[in-house]
Design a protein around this motif. Structure first.
Motif, PDB file in Angstrom:
ATOM      1  N   ARG A 111       0.800  -1.229   0.000  1.00  0.00           N
ATOM      2  CA  ARG A 111       0.000   0.000   0.000  1.00  0.00           C
ATOM      3  C   ARG A 111       0.832   1.278   0.000  1.00  0.00           C
ATOM      4  O   ARG A 111       0.275   2.378   0.113  1.00  0.00           O
ATOM      5  CB  ARG A 111      -0.963  -0.009   1.193  1.00  0.00           C
ATOM      6  N   GLY A 112       2.140   1.126  -0.137  1.00  0.00           N
ATOM      7  CA  GLY A 112       2.965   2.330  -0.156  1.00  0.00           C
ATOM      8  C   GLY A 112       2.562   3.304  -1.239  1.00  0.00           C
ATOM      9  O   GLY A 112       2.533   4.527  -1.042  1.00  0.00           O
ATOM     10  N   GLU A 113       2.218   2.770  -2.425  1.00  0.00           N
ATOM     11  CA  GLU A 113       1.867   3.659  -3.530  1.00  0.00           C
ATOM     12  C   GLU A 113       0.556   4.390  -3.299  1.00  0.00           C
ATOM     13  O   GLU A 113       0.235   5.343  -4.007  1.00  0.00           O
ATOM     14  CB  GLU A 113       1.804   2.878  -4.838  1.00  0.00           C
ATOM     15  N   TRP A 114      -0.247   3.946  -2.306  1.00  0.00           N
ATOM     16  CA  TRP A 114      -1.535   4.575  -2.057  1.00  0.00           C
ATOM     17  C   TRP A 114      -1.444   5.725  -1.049  1.00  0.00           C
ATOM     18  O   TRP A 114      -2.440   6.376  -0.756  1.00  0.00           O
ATOM     19  CB  TRP A 114      -2.540   3.534  -1.564  1.00  0.00           C
ATOM     20  N   ILE A 115      -0.252   5.963  -0.535  1.00  0.00           N
ATOM     21  CA  ILE A 115      -0.091   7.058   0.427  1.00  0.00           C
ATOM     22  C   ILE A 115      -0.434   8.398  -0.227  1.00  0.00           C
ATOM     23  O   ILE A 115      -1.163   9.216   0.348  1.00  0.00           O
ATOM     24  CB  ILE A 115       1.347   7.066   0.987  1.00  0.00           C
ATOM     25  N   GLN A 116       0.083   8.629  -1.424  1.00  0.00           N
ATOM     26  CA  GLN A 116      -0.213   9.901  -2.093  1.00  0.00           C
ATOM     27  C   GLN A 116      -1.690  10.003  -2.433  1.00  0.00           C
ATOM     28  O   GLN A 116      -2.278  11.084  -2.344  1.00  0.00           O
ATOM     29  CB  GLN A 116       0.629  10.047  -3.360  1.00  0.00           C
ATOM     30  N   LEU A 154      17.701   2.745   5.508  1.00  0.00           N
ATOM     31  CA  LEU A 154      16.733   1.981   6.289  1.00  0.00           C
ATOM     32  C   LEU A 154      15.469   1.698   5.479  1.00  0.00           C
ATOM     33  O   LEU A 154      14.746   2.622   5.097  1.00  0.00           O
ATOM     34  CB  LEU A 154      16.378   2.738   7.574  1.00  0.00           C
ATOM     35  N   SER A 155      15.235   0.434   5.194  1.00  0.00           N
ATOM     36  CA  SER A 155      14.034  -0.008   4.470  1.00  0.00           C
ATOM     37  C   SER A 155      13.697   0.922   3.305  1.00  0.00           C
ATOM     38  O   SER A 155      12.614   1.519   3.262  1.00  0.00           O
ATOM     39  CB  SER A 155      12.841  -0.091   5.434  1.00  0.00           C
ATOM     40  N   PRO A 156      14.584   1.050   2.335  1.00  0.00           N
ATOM     41  CA  PRO A 156      14.304   1.954   1.204  1.00  0.00           C
ATOM     42  C   PRO A 156      13.135   1.462   0.367  1.00  0.00           C
ATOM     43  O   PRO A 156      12.792   0.288   0.374  1.00  0.00           O
ATOM     44  CB  PRO A 156      15.617   1.930   0.408  1.00  0.00           C
ATOM     45  N   ARG A 157      12.518   2.403  -0.338  1.00  0.00           N
ATOM     46  CA  ARG A 157      11.355   2.150  -1.195  1.00  0.00           C
ATOM     47  C   ARG A 157      10.176   1.590  -0.412  1.00  0.00           C
ATOM     48  O   ARG A 157       9.377   0.820  -0.929  1.00  0.00           O
ATOM     49  CB  ARG A 157      11.722   1.242  -2.364  1.00  0.00           C
ATOM     50  N   ARG A 158      10.094   1.984   0.832  1.00  0.00           N
ATOM     51  CA  ARG A 158       8.910   1.721   1.641  1.00  0.00           C
ATOM     52  C   ARG A 158       8.351   3.076   2.045  1.00  0.00           C
ATOM     53  O   ARG A 158       9.059   3.898   2.598  1.00  0.00           O
ATOM     54  CB  ARG A 158       9.234   0.922   2.911  1.00  0.00           C
ATOM     55  N   MET A 159       7.127   3.316   1.740  1.00  0.00           N
ATOM     56  CA  MET A 159       6.433   4.559   2.061  1.00  0.00           C
ATOM     57  C   MET A 159       6.900   5.729   1.185  1.00  0.00           C
ATOM     58  O   MET A 159       6.090   6.475   0.677  1.00  0.00           O
ATOM     59  CB  MET A 159       6.568   4.904   3.553  1.00  0.00           C
ATOM     60  N   ILE A 160       8.203   5.861   1.001  1.00  0.00           N
ATOM     61  CA  ILE A 160       8.742   6.903   0.131  1.00  0.00           C
ATOM     62  C   ILE A 160       9.276   6.228  -1.133  1.00  0.00           C
ATOM     63  O   ILE A 160      10.067   5.285  -1.051  1.00  0.00           O
ATOM     64  CB  ILE A 160       9.878   7.685   0.828  1.00  0.00           C
ATOM     65  N   ASP A 161       8.824   6.690  -2.310  1.00  0.00           N
ATOM     66  CA  ASP A 161       9.204   6.101  -3.588  1.00  0.00           C
ATOM     67  C   ASP A 161       8.919   4.603  -3.613  1.00  0.00           C
ATOM     68  O   ASP A 161       9.793   3.789  -3.940  1.00  0.00           O
ATOM     69  CB  ASP A 161      10.694   6.356  -3.874  1.00  0.00           C
ATOM     70  N   PRO A 162       7.700   4.189  -3.293  1.00  0.00           N
ATOM     71  CA  PRO A 162       7.380   2.754  -3.225  1.00  0.00           C
ATOM     72  C   PRO A 162       7.150   2.168  -4.621  1.00  0.00           C
ATOM     73  O   PRO A 162       6.860   2.882  -5.576  1.00  0.00           O
ATOM     74  CB  PRO A 162       6.084   2.738  -2.416  1.00  0.00           C
ATOM     75  N   PRO A 163       7.241   0.844  -4.745  1.00  0.00           N
ATOM     76  CA  PRO A 163       6.925   0.195  -6.024  1.00  0.00           C
ATOM     77  C   PRO A 163       5.419   0.074  -6.207  1.00  0.00           C
ATOM     78  O   PRO A 163       4.642   0.319  -5.280  1.00  0.00           O
ATOM     79  CB  PRO A 163       7.573  -1.182  -5.868  1.00  0.00           C
ATOM     80  N   ARG A 164       4.997  -0.339  -7.372  1.00  0.00           N
ATOM     81  CA  ARG A 164       3.591  -0.625  -7.608  1.00  0.00           C
ATOM     82  C   ARG A 164       3.210  -1.904  -6.864  1.00  0.00           C
ATOM     83  O   ARG A 164       3.975  -2.858  -6.795  1.00  0.00           O
ATOM     84  CB  ARG A 164       3.328  -0.804  -9.099  1.00  0.00           C
ATOM     85  N   MET A 165       2.019  -1.903  -6.327  1.00  0.00           N
ATOM     86  CA  MET A 165       1.570  -3.043  -5.541  1.00  0.00           C
ATOM     87  C   MET A 165       1.462  -4.319  -6.366  1.00  0.00           C
ATOM     88  O   MET A 165       1.580  -5.426  -5.836  1.00  0.00           O
ATOM     89  CB  MET A 165       0.206  -2.742  -4.917  1.00  0.00           C
ATOM     90  N   ASP A 166       1.222  -4.185  -7.692  1.00  0.00           N
ATOM     91  CA  ASP A 166       1.004  -5.348  -8.535  1.00  0.00           C
ATOM     92  C   ASP A 166       2.224  -5.698  -9.389  1.00  0.00           C
ATOM     93  O   ASP A 166       2.098  -6.381 -10.412  1.00  0.00           O
ATOM     94  CB  ASP A 166      -0.208  -5.135  -9.437  1.00  0.00           C
TER      95      ASP A 166
END
Length: 1024
Positions: A507-512, A536-548
């Motif tokens: 759901r990272g991409e749904w934050i915006q 620390l845990s890159p591409r989580r919440m900030i610049d996340p991947p697509r969920m699918d």
């Protein structure tokens, strides 16, 4: 998977770089070498280790560069410094129960759970505790109970979830309506930022230095974005997406602090490891409720249940602590689970479409009963009189809550490739819109050819729902389409898209989408402030991947199973299911190249239920080692990786699989306790078959397997063979030659054994014609080593008035009838099948007439009910299984039918306490209660069950030199201490190996339950 790596680095710093770098790359080699040299932790870089940590309870899989298990918090700091030097990202991990992929990543996974799990400080008067992040919630609450306190964020995974993981996710739990979320119950956090500096995060008005400056910058962001925050922030209790920027402008119905102050620790809560690495948490504790009552409200329709929740939450005058939903699908699945079925039946009326669990808690039960009365009245006012089942007994409530807590995993027990998928399961909407929202989302599922099972937190508008999708085929596309429609509904009802389980990969991409570009940009600035190097845990919440993005998933399009011809029948797992109806195709039609074995392995969804330490059996080896490798989940993952070629071309015969299954004691605890039905004992039989087919068998294995065949001959030399236990030199020689531990005695052979002479029992024809017939199945162990137990069974059955026939082969060849258990234990399936055919031939006529076949040794008798059904013997084996009972099960059944009055009258009193240890297989088949019922027939007897896991013997396991230490550690967890604490008690244990362990470990003689019954028979009956 990435390129294969060598064996676990462990503490071997010298040469670690060369081995790892040669197999992967220079950075991995340097990382492994430095961790091994500079820390005291465990450095795990094998393909199997990395694969086991590549998944959590989500649909995702990302293989880390390696795994680090720190021994102390100092090791965590050193690992942080090393990773910063080498620019290797860090993925902190607790129990690995995340449903959104927060604990998987391509960096170094740091597993805190094995060692970094201590309570550092406890202040009962101030109601605070300082804990390390790896401590499990249930373990903390067990320590707090003595002080009348608990930590009230009671997540359903409380037996597995760590406090560090819960803080990372801002976990909530079933009772958040009363106690709030994690963020409401954290007072402070001590954590390292990415630069290695250790900071204390607490009250903003007390902050100094870097923490103060950071807080002021975040405060300025909040002030600038005040209109955006007011407009876009969800106004619901359950909102865990993004960072808690609103600590400076509260939007939560329950303020973060009681006095309205700002606590900067709350910025880290819910940050999912992206801002800092936790060293310790200061928790706000609560008084443990002294009394609870539960009303189970049965509803004819799901919609009615949802519409009623808004009225129920107004009850209780502050004592209402939970309103939890269980829907019809979960009820039906629970009724199929032997551990849950009796509990569910006691709580439902007819066939409800849904039930709500309504709990009231307080200092005493009296006032709570009145609130329960009011609930009953309310349901009458709403047109549902007689819909409430009242549960006032504490044990009954606890049992039902266990079913509710297992709800997610019960849902995952659906066979076939279609599985309930987590991605919109915790959207939160205002309670007044709950019925409309769930109804609309159900229609969305239907449009996409799926359906969802609903459960959980009706009290706060957060219902868990997982539409059934096939992630091997079109699941990713449907997931995206459903998510887009669900998000529109959430926006329509002004809810939160992420209400409990966090963001992660899912759901990272749904934050915006939730917060808009300006607030999302502010989140990025907060990340930059804490972690400018994206360590620390890159591409989580900030610049996340697509969920699918299917490249990140456990079952990507490239996933393939290596063809396998199994020795056992796994075809009942080899099915497909209809996502809309949940109906499955006939066995054998699922398209599994491994003929169902792979699909059985894939039933493990990584929920981590096997990590629990409370009552139950699963998983004894993990309880001793705390290693992911020696865990049901770890073993299932290893098998899945091997079956899909991710551990190399050897497939199931891979050495990595052997290592993972080495400490599996085949206790069958997972068969009963695993909510998704993973049966690792049966899977191990299949593995051993293929392993030995490729690598051969040892002399020890052949001796163990062939025991029933040579027992008659060996018994003639009993005095000679028994010298091994009396002459240490022979024991030492036996260890060197055969691998049986010299520190362990072996069972004593008997020359005058049970099979050596006739016992005057009924013939086959007499038994078939008798009025009260029973067949006694005497196994190898009670026949040749402890004949007194078989003789005692004869005495008790005759005293109870039964015509007894001792099971024998249809064609007498001088050997006794055997179940084939020893052959199965060594993977010799064909030999076991031959034994099973003899059982079918001998016992089929009795089973056809419904005559009970009773046995003494749980592992042997229950083989007729379990493994024999996987040997391809058809209906006759099923008929025998239906009539096969342990002796206590049979007598308990007869007692309930009123046919044991004669036996009861013949029993003498006992004047000693009785301790009962249940054999693992008895526990797996819910056959321990009959033992207690039967022993309670003895006048004066008050049998007490020892709450123990596996005794550690597990057939031949505890006799082997390589397993002796682990065997004793298992026994010392609970069984042996309980025996020592009751020196005057009669110890009852039905398992041959269990009795042996008690003898060797506690120097006490345990007895079979039937032996105790026979001992208490009056003299005239004992001679009969």
């Amino acid at each position: 998977m990435n390129a294969p790596l060598p064996l676990t680095v462990a503490r071997e710093a010298a040469g670690a770089y060369d081995r790892v770098a040669a197999a992967t790359n220079e950075v991995a080699g340097r990382l492994a070498e430095r961790l091994a040299r500079e820390t005291r932790g465990e450095v795990l870089f094998t393909p199997a280790d990395r694969g086991r940590y590549a998944t959590d309870a989500s649909i995702y899989q990302q293989v880390p560069i390696g795994v680090f298990v720190p021994r102390t918090s100092d090791d965590v700091k050193l690992a942080l410094d090393i990773c910063r030097d080498l620019q290797v990202p860090i993925v902190p991990r607790g129990g690995g129960t995340s449903q959104c992929g927060q604990t998987v990543g391509a960096g170094l996974v740091i597993d805190h759970t094995k060692h970094v799990r201590n309570v550092l400080e406890l202040d009962p008067e101030g109601r605070t505790a300082v804990v390390e992040p790896g401590i499990v919630l249930d373990h903390l609450n067990a320590q707090l109970k003595a002080h009348g306190l608990w930590y009230p964020v009671d997540v359903s995974t409380s037996a597995q979830a760590t406090l560090g993981g819960m803080a990372g996710n801002n976990s909530c739990g079933s009772r958040s309506i009363a106690w709030g979320n994690m963020v409401h119950n954290v007072r402070g956090i001590e954590a390292w930022t990415a630069d290695g500096a250790l900071h204390r995060f607490g009250r903003f008005d007390e902050a100094t230095g870097w923490v103060r400056g950071m807080g002021e910058q975040v405060q300025a962001l909040a002030a600038t974005l005040a209109p955006e925050i007011d407009a876009r922030w969800p106004k619901v209790l359950r909102r865990v997406a993004g960072y808690n920027l609103d600590v400076f402008r509260n939007q939560n119905p329950k303020p973060y602090t009681a006095d309205g102050s700002v606590n900067l620790a709350h910025l880290l809560v819910g940050s999912e490891g992206t801002l800092a690495l936790t060293r310790s948490l200061t928790l706000q504790l609560s008084p443990l409720p002294k009394a609870k009552v539960l009303g189970v409200v049965n509803f004819p329709t799901f919609y009615k249940a949802m519409d009623t929740a808004q009225h129920i939450v107004k009850l209780g005058e502050g004592t209402l602590t939970a309103v939890e939903l269980v829907d019809r699908t979960m009820i039906e699945l629970s009724l199929q689970n032997p551990a849950f079925a009796p509990v569910v039946r006691s709580a439902v009326i007819g066939r409800p479409d849904a039930v709500l669990l309504v709990e009231f808690s307080g200092p005493e039960k009296g006032p709570l009963m009145r609130h329960l009365d009011r609930l009953v009245e309310l349901m009458g006012d709403l047109g549902l009189p007689g819909s409430v089942v009242r549960l006032e007994d504490d044990a009954a409530q606890k049992n039902l809550w266990e079913v509710r807590k297992a709800g997610l995993n019960i849902m995952m027990s659906l066979k076939g490739d279609g599985k309930p998928v987590s991605f919109i399961e915790d959207c939160a909407v205002p309670l007044e819109h709950l019925a409309e929202y769930t109804d609309a989302l159900t229609r969305v599922f239907r449009r996409h050819g799926s359906r969802g099972t609903w459960y959980a937190h009706a009290s706060v508008g957060t219902l868990h729902v997982r539409p059934i999708l096939d992630m091997r085929r079109d699941g990713a596309q449907k997931m995206r389409a459903i998510a887009e429609e669900a998000s529109a509904l959430v926006r329509e009802y002004r809810g939160a898209y992420s209400g409990e389980h966090g963001d992660g990969l899912c759901r990272g991409e749904w934050i915006q989408w939730q917060f808009g570009p300006r607030i999302t940009e502010a989140f990025g600035r907060i990340k930059q402030l804490f972690d400018p190097g994206q360590l620390l845990s890159p591409r989580r919440m900030i610049d996340p991947p697509r969920m699918d993005d299917t490249r990140l998933m456990r079952f990507p399009p490239s996933y393939r199973v290596i063809p396998l011809q199994p020795a056992l029948d796994w075809q009942s797992w080899n099915v497909q299911n209809d996502p809309a109806t949940e109906k499955t195709t006939r066995p054998g039609t699922g398209g599994d190249p491994a003929q169902g074995y792979a699909k059985a392995v894939e039933m493990c969804n990584n929920n981590g239920h096997c990590r629990k330490f409370d009552a139950g059996t699963m998983c004894p080896s993990y309880r001793v080692t705390r290693d992911e490798q020696h865990l049901t989940r770890g073993r299932a993952n290893t098998l899945r990786l091997a079956l899909s070629g991710q551990l190399g071309p050897d497939g199931i015969a891979s050495p990595a699989v052997k290592d993972a299954l080495d400490l599996c004691v085949s206790c069958k605890g997972c068969k009963r306790d695993c909510p998704t039905g993973v049966d690792m004992a049966k899977m191990k039989v299949e593995f051993l078959h293929h392993w030995h087919a490729k690598h051969g068998r040892s002399l020890k294995d052949r001796l163990i397997a062939g025991l029933p065949d040579y027992a008659r001959t060996a018994a003639r030399f009993a005095p000679l063979l028994n010298l091994r236990n009396r002459i240490p030199l022979l024991a030492t020689l036996g260890e060197k030659l055969l691998g049986f531990s010299a520190r362990r005695s072996l069972p004593e052979w008997q020359s005058d054994h049970f099979f050596a002479r006739p016992h005057g029992t009924a013939t086959r024809e007499e038994t078939l014609a008798a009025e009260r017939p029973v067949v006694l199945f005497v196994d190898t162990f009670n026949g040749y080593f402890e004949s007194a137990n078989a003789q005692a069974a004869l005495q008790v059955l005759r005293a109870a008035g039964y015509t007894v026939h001792v099971a024998a082969k249809a064609q007498d060849d001088g050997k006794h009838l055997c179940c084939g258990r020893t052959y199965l234990a060594t993977g010799q399936v064909e030999e076991a099948r031959a034994k099973a055919r003899e059982v079918v031939e001998a016992l089929g006529p009795f089973a056809d007439k419904g005559i009970a076949i009773v046995g003494l040794e749980p592992s042997c008798l229950l083989t007729l009910r379990d493994e024999h059904l996987s040997l391809g013997l058809g209906k006759p084996a099923e008929t025998i299984a239906a009539n096969a009972l342990l002796l206590e099960e049979f007598l308990a059944r007869e007692l309930a039918a009123g046919r044991l009055d004669g036996l009861k009258d013949r029993l003498r009193p006992v004047d000693k306490p009785i301790l009962v240890h249940g054999h693992c297989h008895q526990k797996a088949f819910d056959a321990v209660s009959p033992v207690l019922q039967l022993l309670a027939l003895i006048p004066g007897a008050k049998p007490q069950l020892v709450e123990s896991s596996c005794c550690g013997m597990a057939g031949a396991f505890g006799y082997e030199a390589s397993h002796h230490d682990v065997s004793m550690q298992m026994a010392e967890l609970s069984l042996l201490p309980a025996v020592r604490q009751s020196p005057d008690a009669i110890v009852v244990a039905d398992g041959t190996s269990c009795r042996h362990q008690i003898h060797d470990g506690a120097d006490r003689e345990a007895v079979h339950a039937v032996a105790l019954l026979a001992r208490q028979l009056r003299a005239s009956e004992a001679k009969a």
